[in-house]
Scaffold this motif. Structure first.
Motif, PDB file in Angstrom:
ATOM      1  N   UNK A 144     -14.038-101.604 -34.036  1.00 23.75           N
ATOM      2  CA  UNK A 144     -15.124-102.937 -33.558  1.00 23.75           C
ATOM      3  C   UNK A 144     -16.312-103.358 -34.019  1.00 23.75           C
ATOM      4  N   UNK A 145     -16.788-103.754 -34.181  1.00 26.82           N
ATOM      5  CA  UNK A 145     -18.867-103.953 -35.226  1.00 26.82           C
ATOM      6  C   UNK A 145     -19.378-103.306 -34.278  1.00 26.82           C
ATOM      7  N   UNK A 146     -19.939-102.264 -34.376  1.00 31.94           N
ATOM      8  CA  UNK A 146     -20.615-100.870 -33.800  1.00 31.94           C
ATOM      9  C   UNK A 146     -21.991-101.730 -33.643  1.00 31.94           C
ATOM     10  N   UNK A 147     -23.117-102.041 -34.782  1.00 31.69           N
ATOM     11  CA  UNK A 147     -23.921-102.435 -35.045  1.00 31.69           C
ATOM     12  C   UNK A 147     -24.324-104.081 -33.234  1.00 31.69           C
ATOM     13  N   UNK A 148     -22.846-104.412 -33.670  1.00 30.66           N
ATOM     14  CA  UNK A 148     -23.240-105.779 -32.730  1.00 30.66           C
ATOM     15  C   UNK A 148     -23.788-105.382 -31.471  1.00 30.66           C
ATOM     16  N   UNK A 149     -22.982-103.762 -31.550  1.00 27.02           N
ATOM     17  CA  UNK A 149     -23.240-103.091 -29.304  1.00 27.02           C
ATOM     18  C   UNK A 149     -24.714-102.859 -29.224  1.00 27.02           C
ATOM     19  N   UNK A 150     -25.193-102.170 -30.477  1.00 28.11           N
ATOM     20  CA  UNK A 150     -26.232-101.444 -31.068  1.00 28.11           C
ATOM     21  C   UNK A 150     -27.605-101.785 -30.844  1.00 28.11           C
TER      22      UNK A 150
END
Length: 799
Positions: free
Chosen positions: A766-772
């Motif tokens: 998935x989009x790691x930055x969105x979760x970060x």
């Protein structure tokens, strides 16, 4: 040695040969299970019959499975393995031959090999715990995860072809324009002499038809362009609003200096060459600059700071930006932060906390760092020099900006924002923040070394950031600053710096395109960062970069005008600063700044003279900033914004450097593109060779450096005996440890859930930055780094 290891009680002993190839397979009797590792480049299929290990190996791994021809190699090796063992009754796919990519973290080909090896090793007594790896149903690496698809590895050679093709077109069109003009001139002479000129119109129309529509348009618009620049003001109408820019600066002598000087060509061939190769600032191919005019309300000056804790650096930022209409803050981080670690009492970490950069471990730290600055003010721009942990620091910055605006709403309205209002504030904040984060992991591998995650995972997160920017319409913040500065500081000459940096930039383009992103969604959010040294090539580094980028973006990638504009920051050369005759450093910096301003850089940092020894002092920073101010405010020729255009040496250097860069593109392309070249250490090796060449010439005196190897000070070395060294204090180190502990205790209840969610995002691709963006609210920098190492892999240099 094997016997000694057995006596010592090791459960598993791995015996690796130096590479036996087609030779002796005497390793087999010494081991219980044998694995032969090869690559797809074994030559003709007949060569397989000569490889002894295919007769003896229990398992075969074809590594570097991303290389061209890997699938054919897998097929041929399986068939050869089947023939050697006479297992004709079995399917070739069932042979124990695997396609792997050892350099890729969590590679399914490696997992398949492991899951085939494990039962065989268990049969021989090796004990295994419960496996956490899900079973895979493939026997080779998935092609879909390639950073740059195999059919695109020649992208740099394609770009070189596009540039040369463009210059060939210019030469062709210039000749046609000259011939058309000659025919018109001849017709006019014939008419004036009462001679028959009946056939000229047909010939003129023929030549006119051979000109491209674009070339005809450029020539047709030239009279209007001359008229527009000829007055005292340049007037443009945008949405019924007139924007007026003054075009004249009057000197003390009464001379009128034009902001943009135009060529005085009568020959239409020369004129067309100018318009297609150079053009005025702000017009394709942007050789002279990407904007029509420089900003008049600010200097392109960045204030660089970072030392101690966030409180100390914040005070420094407030001081250096005092009375400056634009707050352009450039941030240096300490090595603990650069390597994604938290401050710690450990001796190898504690001494580095807050030294040569600011210590940032939590969102709280980042809020303190930029307190007192409105991060959504159009006049505020923040640059962060961070690479490996760039996603975490960027997420902290964006959250700090969002919280700042929500707090401003609370203060102005006397209440908390509703959920809907908070969402609108968040969206507006993300679309308003200005600045850049370096994040360039390719140049880290090539020149600077602060890599912490596996290269593929680091590039994946960079792509996640770019996608997050697209989905949240973050258009004023650069998602990566592609950096040549550190390549130059490591020893590269100006041509290598430029070639490697542009090649890295095009690699990001290819990587993001491979993810399904559209070129115009992300290309405008890429920026560049170059060094300016003393060599003549530095005088044209911006011109060459802009032209290559613009032509490639337009003709190779079909990008729009905004994407064609290469914006870049210049920092004067740190490598050119010397401890001997330290005061002379300002002379070098002044010259380097002058050529940067002449070349229309978009922002500029001038080094302080004492940076050869220490973090700059308040006094040396003031002098460094004065260099820019004197050039911009006092230096007469700088009142003109295209002083380089029309200079014979500048034009010659531009062509020479551009062609040298294109040849370097082809050299990199022949090695499999930037990533293929990195695998063999090509860039690092070239940088080291060029660095050694410079050092030799410096030491033997053939490369003169005043006060260092020639014109030496007769009164001594010229090195200052007393220098103020900037260091973090014991109090600042302890404060950071205390603040980190407090943050982690306050967020203990939510941190583990956030980290688990982050790890799962990586596993699910998935989009790691969105979760970060959420994780940094509850987790420290070191906690996030450690969590990502488990699922994304730590950096390992290709040897």
């Amino acid at each position: 040695m094997i016997a000694a290891c057995k006596v010592s009680g090791f459960d598993l002993i791995v015996v690796e040969t130096s590479g036996i190839g087609q030779g002796d397979a005497a390793i087999v009797p010494l081991v219980d299970v044998s694995l032969y590792v090869m690559t797809p480049e074994f030559g003709a299929a007949s060569q397989l019959e000569k490889i002894d290990m295919l007769d003896f190996a229990d398992f075969v791994a074809i590594n570097k499975f991303d290389r061209k021809g890997a699938e054919d190699a897998l097929r041929d090796v399986r068939k050869q393995y089947q023939r050697n063992r006479e297992r004709f009754g079995e399917n070739t796919d069932d042979m124990p031959v695997f396609g792997t990519m050892a350099a890729r973290f969590n590679d399914d080909g490696i997992t398949a090999l492991y899951q085939a090896l494990a039962p065989r090793l268990a049969e021989r007594g090796l004990k295994f715990g419960k496996s956490e790896l899900p079973a895979v149903n493939v026997k080779h690496s998935s092609a879909g995860r390639a950073i740059v698809p195999a059919d695109r590895v020649r992208y740099l050679a394609d770009i070189a072809d596009a540039l040369r093709g463009y210059h060939h077109l210019i030469a062709e069109q210039a000749l046609l324009a000259r011939e058309r003009q000659s025919l018109k001139t001849a017709k006019a002479i014939f008419d004036s002499c009462k001679k028959n000129a009946a056939d000229f119109d047909e010939l003129i129309a023929w030549k006119d038809g051979q000109l491209t529509p674009h070339a005809r348009k450029l020539l047709a618009m030239w009279p209007d362009m001359k008229k527009a620049y000829a007055g005292d003001e340049y007037v443009v109408k945008i949405r019924d609003k007139e924007i007026r820019t003054g075009l004249i600066h009057e000197t003390l002598s009464g001379t009128k200096i034009r902001k943009v000087a135009l060529p005085r060509f009568d020959d239409e061939g020369e004129l067309l060459k100018f318009l297609m190769r150079e053009n005025v600032p702000g017009s394709f191919p942007f050789t002279a600059g990407v904007f029509a005019f420089k900003r008049e309300n600010e200097d392109p000056t960045r204030m660089f700071a970072g030392e101690g804790d966030a409180f100390r650096t914040n005070k420094r930022f407030l001081k250096v930006s005092e009375d400056m209409p634009a707050k352009r803050l450039s941030t240096a981080f300490d090595s603990v932060t650069l390597y994604g670690c938290d401050p710690d009492p450990r001796p190898d970490i504690y001494g580095k906390v807050g030294n040569s950069g600011v210590s940032i471990a939590t969102l709280d730290d980042l809020k303190v760092l930029y307190s007192g600055f409105d991060l959504c003010d159009p006049a505020t721009s923040v640059s962060m020099t961070i690479n490996g942990p760039a996603p975490m620091i960027l997420a902290m910055f964006l959250n700090a900006a969002i919280d700042q605006q929500i707090e401003k709403f609370r203060t102005q309205n006397g209440r908390d924002a509703t959920e809907d209002e908070a969402d609108k504030i968040r969206a507006w904040t993300l679309s308003s923040v200005r600045g850049t984060v370096q994040a360039d992991i390719l140049k880290e591998d090539q020149g600077q070394n602060t890599c912490i995650f596996s290269t593929e995972f680091a590039l994946k997160m960079m792509g996640d950031i770019a996608e997050f920017f697209v989905h949240n319409q973050i258009r004023n913040f650069y998602s990566v600053s592609i950096s040549g500065y550190h390549i130059a500081e490591a020893g590269a000459n100006p041509i290598s710096q430029l070639a490697f940096t542009l090649a890295n930039g095009f690699t990001y383009v290819e990587t993001y395109l491979a993810r399904g992103m559209h070129i115009d969604d992300f290309a405008a959010n890429l920026s560049f960062f170059f060094s300016n040294g003393m060599d003549p090539e530095y005088s044209v580094i911006g011109r060459v970069a802009r032209r290559i980028w613009a032509v490639a973006m337009k003709n190779r990638y079909g990008a729009n005008e905004r994407s064609q504009k290469l914006k870049y920051h210049i920092q004067t050369s740190g490598r050119s600063l010397h401890a001997q005759e330290m005061d002379f450093n300002d002379i070098r910096t002044t010259l380097q700044a002058l050529i940067a301003i002449y070349d229309n850089c978009n922002s500029l940092h001038t080094n302080a003279y004492d940076e050869a020894i220490t973090t700059p002092t308040e006094e040396s920073v003031r002098r460094a900033m004065a260099i820019q101010l004197v050039i911009n405010r006092e230096w007469g020729v700088a009142k003109n914004e295209n002083p380089n255009q029309g200079a014979f040496i500048i034009e010659e250097l531009t062509d020479l450097v551009e062609e040298a860069v294109l040849k370097e593109f082809e050299a990199i392309a022949s090695r499999g593109g930037v990533l293929g070249a990195m695998e063999t250490g090509y860039q690092r090796g070239k940088i080291q060779e060029e660095s050694m060449h410079y050092e030799h010439k410096k030491h033997d005196g053939s490369y003169p450096i005043i006060g260092v190897n020639t014109f030496l000070n007769p009164h001594g070395s010229g090195v200052a005996s007393e220098i103020e060294l900037a260091r973090s204090t014991e109090g600042e180190k302890q404060s950071q440890l205390t603040r980190l502990k407090d943050f982690q205790q306050r967020n203990a209840g939510q941190a583990e859930a956030s980290l688990a969610k982050l790890r799962q995002a990586v596993i699910d691709n998935g989009n790691v930055f969105a979760v970060m963006m959420e994780a940094v609210r509850h987790c420290s920098l070191g906690q996030i780094s450690d969590a990502l190492y488990l699922v994304g892999g730590q950096y390992r240099r290709s040897m």
